[in-house]
Design an enzyme around this catalytic site. Structure first.
Site, mmCIF file in Angstrom:
data_model
loop_
_atom_site.group_PDB
_atom_site.id
_atom_site.type_symbol
_atom_site.label_atom_id
_atom_site.label_comp_id
_atom_site.label_asym_id
_atom_site.label_seq_id
_atom_site.Cartn_x
_atom_site.Cartn_y
_atom_site.Cartn_z
ATOM 1 N N TYR A 99 1.305 -46.525 -61.360
ATOM 2 C CA TYR A 99 0.381 -45.168 -61.883
ATOM 3 C C TYR A 99 1.244 -44.011 -61.355
ATOM 4 C CZ TYR A 99 -2.863 -41.430 -61.273
ATOM 5 O OH TYR A 99 -3.494 -40.250 -61.385
ATOM 6 N N ASN A 265 -0.829 -35.490 -54.107
ATOM 7 C CA ASN A 265 -2.102 -36.344 -53.973
ATOM 8 C C ASN A 265 -2.419 -36.648 -52.622
ATOM 9 O OD1 ASN A 265 -2.831 -39.560 -55.346
ATOM 10 N ND2 ASN A 265 -4.053 -37.736 -55.407
ATOM 11 N N ARG A 361 -35.178 -21.087 -22.487
ATOM 12 C CA ARG A 361 -35.501 -22.483 -21.732
ATOM 13 C C ARG A 361 -35.202 -23.603 -22.511
ATOM 14 N NH1 ARG A 361 -40.977 -24.190 -22.127
ATOM 15 N NH2 ARG A 361 -41.446 -22.201 -22.844
ATOM 16 N N ASN A 391 -2.425 -41.760 -53.611
ATOM 17 C CA ASN A 391 -2.374 -42.769 -54.274
ATOM 18 C C ASN A 391 -1.208 -42.760 -55.617
ATOM 19 O OD1 ASN A 391 -3.651 -45.263 -55.748
ATOM 20 N ND2 ASN A 391 -3.730 -43.755 -57.367
ATOM 21 N N LYS A 462 -30.539 -0.605 -31.490
ATOM 22 C CA LYS A 462 -31.198 -0.952 -32.718
ATOM 23 C C LYS A 462 -30.338 -1.104 -34.044
ATOM 24 C CE LYS A 462 -35.143 1.602 -32.904
ATOM 25 N NZ LYS A 462 -35.990 0.113 -32.856
ATOM 26 N N GLU A 490 -12.263 -33.699 -64.954
ATOM 27 C CA GLU A 490 -11.026 -34.575 -65.343
ATOM 28 C C GLU A 490 -11.307 -35.693 -66.451
ATOM 29 O OE1 GLU A 490 -7.871 -36.741 -65.903
ATOM 30 O OE2 GLU A 490 -8.551 -37.354 -63.861
ATOM 31 N N ASN A 493 -13.089 -38.871 -65.386
ATOM 32 C CA ASN A 493 -12.273 -39.935 -64.350
ATOM 33 C C ASN A 493 -12.617 -39.533 -62.920
ATOM 34 O OD1 ASN A 493 -10.324 -41.607 -63.282
ATOM 35 N ND2 ASN A 493 -9.060 -39.782 -62.729
#
EC number: 4.3.1.24
Length: 724
Positions: A99, A265, A361, A391, A462, A490, A493
């Site tokens: 891949y 990636n 407190r 990957n 104030k 995408e 996927n």
């Protein structure tokens, strides 16, 4: 017997180890350790990139302070990178389908190519899709937002991402060459920062688009622009990456197989922004505890709320214990916060609030969970900075290529969601304390809006009170989760993704708003403790005036003991009435105070026997005290506002919070407010005093730029260590 002793020794050792672990696990210790480390980098220490020991302090140092970075010199580390690269080279040589090496990307992974180098260009091309300003030239129309800030990332984010990406690649799981990692470091050393789009990443297959601009810079893509120049706030200019590399004599990279994917990636941008955010969140969480301690002093609260029995014995949540312990220690030596709760009769404290309100407190219980969440986020993000997040992953030892999803940055998303919610809760607590401080119905005798002159012409706090309401409201909006808005992307996927970078960006925004809110609160706190000091001086003077007038007008009617008793009773009445009449101008307030004396005086001079001469002297007694007390009040106001009492008149009253007060008053030069009002605006506005907002801005900038980190670190370093 010897074995029993041995077992006991082991048990004690185990206990000590456990206690040591708990101590080092506190947010305070994390902050102090990180601060020391960051300081060492700022002083010249080099950041070593080895894939395993990158800290958030190192990320901050490289990102924000241009600290020197070098790759590990370990032969083992370099061998790991080279072995993983050899695996990819072999797969390409053998024509193996991998891949991102021979396939398309994502939902297009069903395509094949035998041109792995061209594939890297195709990867970068489709990811260079972010929106950026086309130039830095003057526009013909005023934009709705700053063109650069609205579309591009701050340089610090990009520098941090480059460091984290180097640290991931050097782990030897990505199949890239050692030279590629060196080239990224060359950019850091040359202070060349890619101009990266602010938006476009869903942080699912990592931060693909942002990282593509780093890759585009390395390859000298002339359409990819960078910031170049001597410093982040100097003459930085936006130029072509090709021109910048040439100017610094850096040879462009031709990406080898998988190297484009190796850069793109990963979660580096999400992790970088999260790292920078958590560095600030840790500091602000500690500063919130300082503010609460100083708020306890400003409101004349009690240290009893932080007593160890409540937190260590009764409800021992770690974060709660830490917050209570820190605030307990910060208040040691304070003359404003009461050290213990005295037992009194029902009549003695009738109509008085028996305990501090919730914002003080219950602050340990409120802050404690935020501390624990930030600690959890620190652990997650630190781990992410020392992980391989791309990957496929390459095992250089076995030659196996693993297809997985370490780029899914949900660990960062969760860390940022909980951090941002913690930031909101901290802001809510600061706001609640702040609004109590400016409210005369709740602040134990301080004037309305913390006016240091007559309140009829002074509404000092104030506007700040209104502004802080806006800030905390925005924090509430920003606290909403990002991850509930995940969209399928995408080609379906990436049907689930993390939105980690979006969440981290929102967290940085949230931290900026909290910084503004806390700056506002710190400003008010300094004013409040100065007013406490002024009131104490007034009380001392009025007490003496009452004693003198009692002796002068009633010595013929009362014994010494009776005069002492009357003096004490009148002084108590003075204090009570002063606290209830703070909305009045000085003249009217002192008249009201002395009017409250009348019933007491009449009772004294008629209870046993009628004393006509004493009764007839009461109006003069009241008039004398009213006149003298008003004059004294006026003189004290003038001396405090002119600086005659020094820049830090409240220092002697404070506990260990003193250093923060003195930093604001002395180092930042922010004076007590009210000189313009005292002079009835004789010179107009902006002449005698800067605007309130300018003073708050100075505090904000000191926090933003790291100066306050040093103050808070030095303060806590001086505190005694907790014994748990």
């Amino acid at each position: 017997m010897p074995s029993e002793l041995f077992d006991l020794d082991n048990a004690r050792a185990a206990r000590d180890t456990f206690l040591d672990a708990r101590r080092t696990a506190t947010l305070l210790h994390k902050f102090l350790d990180s601060h020391r480390e960051l300081k060492s980098y700022k002083n010249g220490r080099t950041i070593n990139v080895d894939g395993h020991t990158l800290s958030l302090a190192a990320v901050t140092a490289a990102a924000r302070y241009n600290a020197n970075v070098e790759l590990s010199q370990s032969a083992q580390v370099k061998e790991g990178v080279e072995k993983s690269r050899a695996v990819i080279a072999e797969k390409v040589e053998q024509g193996t389908s991998v891949y991102g090496v021979s396939t398309g990307f994502g939902g297009s992974a069903d395509t094949r190519t035998d041109q792995p180098l061209k594939l890297q260009q195709a990867l970068l091309q489709h990811q260079h899709a972010g929106v950026l300003p086309s130039s830095s030239k003057t526009l013909g129309v005023l934009p709705l937002m700053d063109p650069m800030a609205a579309t591009s990332m701050p340089e610090a984010w990009v520098r941090g991402a480059m460091l984290i990406r180097m640290n991931s690649l050097i782990r030897g799981h990505s199949g890239v060459r050692w030279e590629l990692i060196e080239k990224i470091n060359d950019l850091l050393r040359a202070n060349i920062t890619p101009v990266v789009p602010l938006r476009s990443s869903i942080s699912a297959s990592g931060d693909l688009s942002p990282l593509s601009y780093v890759a585009g810079t390395l390859t000298a893509n002339p359409s990819i622009r960078v910031f170049d120049g001597p410093s982040a706030f100097g003459a930085r200019k936006m130029v072509s990456s090709r021109d910048a590399l040439a100017a610094h004599k850096i040879k462009p990279v031709t990406l080898a197989s998988k190297e484009g994917l190796g850069i793109l990636n990963g979660t580096a941008f999400s992790a970088a922004v999260a790292s920078l955010a958590l560095t600030e969140a840790t500091h602000l969480a500690l500063l919130a505890q300082v503010c609460t301690a100083l708020g306890t002093e400003a409101l004349c609260g009690t240290t009893g709320s932080y007593a160890p029995f409540i937190h260590v014995t009764a409800r021992p949540h770690p974060g709660q214990i830490e917050a209570a312990n820190n605030m307990w220690n910060l208040l040691q030596g304070s003359k404003l916060a009461s050290g213990h709760e005295e037992e009194v009769s029902i009549n003695q404290d009738k109509y008085e609030l028996r305990q501090d309100r919730y914002p003080l407190r219950t602050s340990p219980q409120f802050l404690g969970p935020q501390i624990e969440d930030i600690l959890a986020a620190l652990a997650s993000v630190t781990q992410e900075c020392n992980s391989t997040t791309d990957n496929p992953l390459v095992d250089g030892n076995t030659g196996e290529v693993h297809h997985g999803g370490n780029f899914q940055a949900m660990a960062i998303s969760n860390a940022m969601e909980k951090t941002r919610l913690a930031v909101h809760h901290i802001g809510k607590l600061m706001f609640s304390q702040s609004t109590e401080l400016v409210n005369p119905a709740m602040n134990h005798g301080l004037p309305p809006s913390l006016a240091a002159s007559d309140p009829s012409l002074n509404y000092h706090g104030k506007g700040v009170d209104i502004a802080t309401a806006a800030y905390v409201s925005e924090l509430g909006y920003l606290a909403n989760p990002v991850t509930t808005h995940i969209q399928s992307a995408e080609m379906h996927n990436q049907a689930v993704n993390s939105l980690a970078l979006i969440s981290a960006r929102a967290t940085v925004t949230s931290l900026d708003v909290l910084t503004i809110l806390m700056s506002s609160y710190l400003y008010l706190l300094c004013q409040a403790v100065d007013l406490r000091a002024l009131r104490r001086d007034l009380d001392v003077g009025v007490r003496a005036i009452i004693a003198e007038e009692v002796s002068k007008l009633f010595s013929n009617n009362l014994s010494s003991e009776e005069m002492d008793l009357l003096h004490s009773s009148l002084y108590s009445k003075y204090q009570h009435t002063m606290d209830k009449t703070t909305t009045m101008d000085a003249v009217d307030q002192m008249k009201e105070v002395t009017a409250s004396f009348a019933p007491m005086l009449v009772e004294v001079f008629t209870s046993t026997r009628v004393m006509p001469d004493a009764l007839s002297a009461i109006p003069r007694f009241r008039s004398n005290i009213s006149s003298r007390a008003t004059q004294l009040f006026d003189r004290l106001r003038a001396s405090y506002l002119s600086g005659e009492r020094g820049a830090t008149p409240a220092s002697s009253l404070l506990g260990r919070t003193r250093s923060v007060y003195e930093f604001i008053r002395v180092s930042l030069g922010i004076r007590m407010h009210g000189s313009e009002n005292y002079s009835a605006f004789a010179n107009g506005l902006g002449v005698d005093d800067p605007t309130i907002g300018q003073n708050i801005s100075s505090i904000y900038e000191a926090i933003r730029d790291g100066k306050f980190h040093d103050v808070v670190a030095d303060l806590f370093e001086a505190l005694p260590r907790s014994k748990l």
